[in-house]
Design an enzyme around this catalytic site. Structure first.
Site, PDB file in Angstrom:
ATOM      1  NE  ARG A 240     -26.661   1.938  27.444  1.00 55.53           N
ATOM      2  CZ  ARG A 240     -25.919   2.757  28.197  1.00 55.53           C
ATOM      3  NH1 ARG A 240     -25.365   2.305  29.300  1.00 55.53           N
ATOM      4  NH2 ARG A 240     -25.754   4.018  27.855  1.00 55.53           N
ATOM      5  CD  GLU A 269     -31.238  -0.054  32.474  1.00 55.96           C
ATOM      6  OE1 GLU A 269     -31.189   1.188  32.480  1.00 55.96           O
ATOM      7  OE2 GLU A 269     -30.248  -0.775  32.429  1.00 55.96           O
ATOM      8  CG  HIS A 287     -28.159   2.475  34.128  1.00 52.21           C
ATOM      9  ND1 HIS A 287     -28.645   2.187  32.879  1.00 52.21           N
ATOM     10  CD2 HIS A 287     -26.926   3.021  33.921  1.00 52.21           C
ATOM     11  CE1 HIS A 287     -27.748   2.544  31.955  1.00 52.21           C
ATOM     12  NE2 HIS A 287     -26.701   3.054  32.578  1.00 52.21           N
TER      13      HIS A 287
HETATM   14  C1  DGY Z   1     -23.757   6.097  29.931  1.00 53.51           C
HETATM   15  O1  DGY Z   1     -23.161   7.164  30.025  1.00 53.51           O
HETATM   16  O2  DGY Z   1     -23.901   5.508  28.862  1.00 53.51           O
HETATM   17  C2  DGY Z   1     -24.330   5.547  31.198  1.00 53.51           C
HETATM   18  O3  DGY Z   1     -24.653   4.224  31.116  1.00 53.51           O
HETATM   19  C3  DGY Z   1     -25.539   6.346  31.567  1.00 53.51           C
HETATM   20  O4  DGY Z   1     -26.568   6.047  30.684  1.00 53.51           O
END
Ligand code: DGY
Length: 321
Positions: A240, A269, A287
């Site tokens: 993240r 984001e 992402h």
């Molecule tokens: C998740 O599954 O957490 C991916 O990063 C998609 O948001």
């Protein structure tokens, strides 16, 4: 069939997932994939028995408290659940589920892709070629960093961290990791455990972030920890955005302290800082860790499995609240 539970789906999902939901539920889809603001979401949730959401829908304490009484289970189409206030959910008695495991491989693939592309100047080389600037092979032009035999530090040795380590071993990388607890030997597979991250950072030619976002991991990689990395180290993030202090990362890339960065996630984001866009030694992805049809189908089916279990009177297999 009458009396099917009503499921509100907040985003456009792969066709096979939507077909399964339509087969089994009275489902409201979102064919235009427009983002719902909180008020729209709450209004649409009125009368729904279940919600299928994404991290784009914040489930803060306030939103959870305002969820209609009808809503009993919320399945998030993600493994990450930092957008969900789990305490508020427990207090309110709403079950939440997530989608672990099914995206390990594809997210680890993207971590390796970022690592390799950054080390071998993928963005820069491709941009020159596409612009017609390639004049032929030259012995000293566009030299990158060799990956084979180098040291990779993994922060967060959960399922995705382990899948990344497995791939990196294929490149003969030496794996180091920092995790709250040491893994058993069969999972560690020879990786070197560092209970203290400060002792690991100086040996990381590459550092890959794989920890979930929480109050403890926010800005985990900050200016002080970056300073402990070897000069020229390459940082990869598929976890993240906020686990890295983006301003500190940019400063370290600008000063030359870091050799490069491969980033699939960002602090705010979908905004990406102009400084990163302008840099040649960063490889940027929007992402895309789980973005293959196979994995997105599997994530959707996992959401369905959890909703199905709830309405069959069983424990949802991926319950997180
Ligand atoms: C998740 O599954 O957490 C991916 O990063 C998609 O948001």
């Amino acid at each position: 069939m009458p009396n099917k539970p009503k499921v509100l789906v907040t985003r456009l999902l792969p066709p096979e997932v939507e077909a399964r939901l339509q087969r089994d539920y009275d489902v409201e889809l979102n064919p235009t994939d427009q983002l719902y603001d909180t008020e729209t979401l709450l209004a649409k949730a009125e009368g729904a028995d279940a919600l299928l959401i994404l991290p784009s829908e914040s489930m803060s304490a306030e939103v959870i408290q305002r969820l209609p009484e009808s809503v009993k289970i919320v399945a998030t189409f993600s493994v990450g659940f930092e957008h969900i206030d789990r305490e508020a959910a427990k207090q309110r008695g709403v079950i939440f589920s997530n989608t672990p495991e099914v995206l390990n491989d594809c997210t680890a693939d993207i971590a390796m892709m970022l690592l390799l592309a950054t080390a071998r100047r993928g963005h820069e080389c491709e941009a020159v070629l596409r612009a017609g600037g390639w004049t032929g092979m030259a012995p000293t032009w566009m030299l990158g960093t060799k990956v084979t035999g180098r040291r990779l530090g993994i922060v967060g040795m959960g399922r995705i961290g382990q899948a990344t380590a497995k791939r990196a071993r294929g490149f003969d990388m030496e794996i180091h990791y920092h995790n709250r607890t040491r893994l058993p030997a069969d999972l560690e597979q020879g990786a070197i455990y560092h209970a203290n991250a400060n002792e690991m950072l100086p040996v990381c030619d590459f550092l890959s972030m794989h920890c979930p976002l929480s109050a403890e991991t926010k800005h985990w990689l900050n200016a002080e920890r970056i300073a402990r990395l070897p000069d020229g180290a390459i940082v990869v993030n598929t976890a993240r955005g906020p686990v890295i202090d983006e301003a500190a990362l940019i400063a370290a890339l600008q000063s030359g302290k870091l050799g490069g960065a491969g980033l699939d996630v960002f602090e705010r984001e979908p905004q990406v800082p102009a400084e990163l866009i302008a840099m040649k030694n960063v490889f940027l992805m929007p992402h895309m860790g789980s973005a293959t049809l196979e994995t997105r189908n599997a994530m959707g089916f996992r959401c369905c499995d959890n909703i199905d279990a709830y309405f069959a009177g069983q424990e949802p297999p991926n319950r997180i609240t």
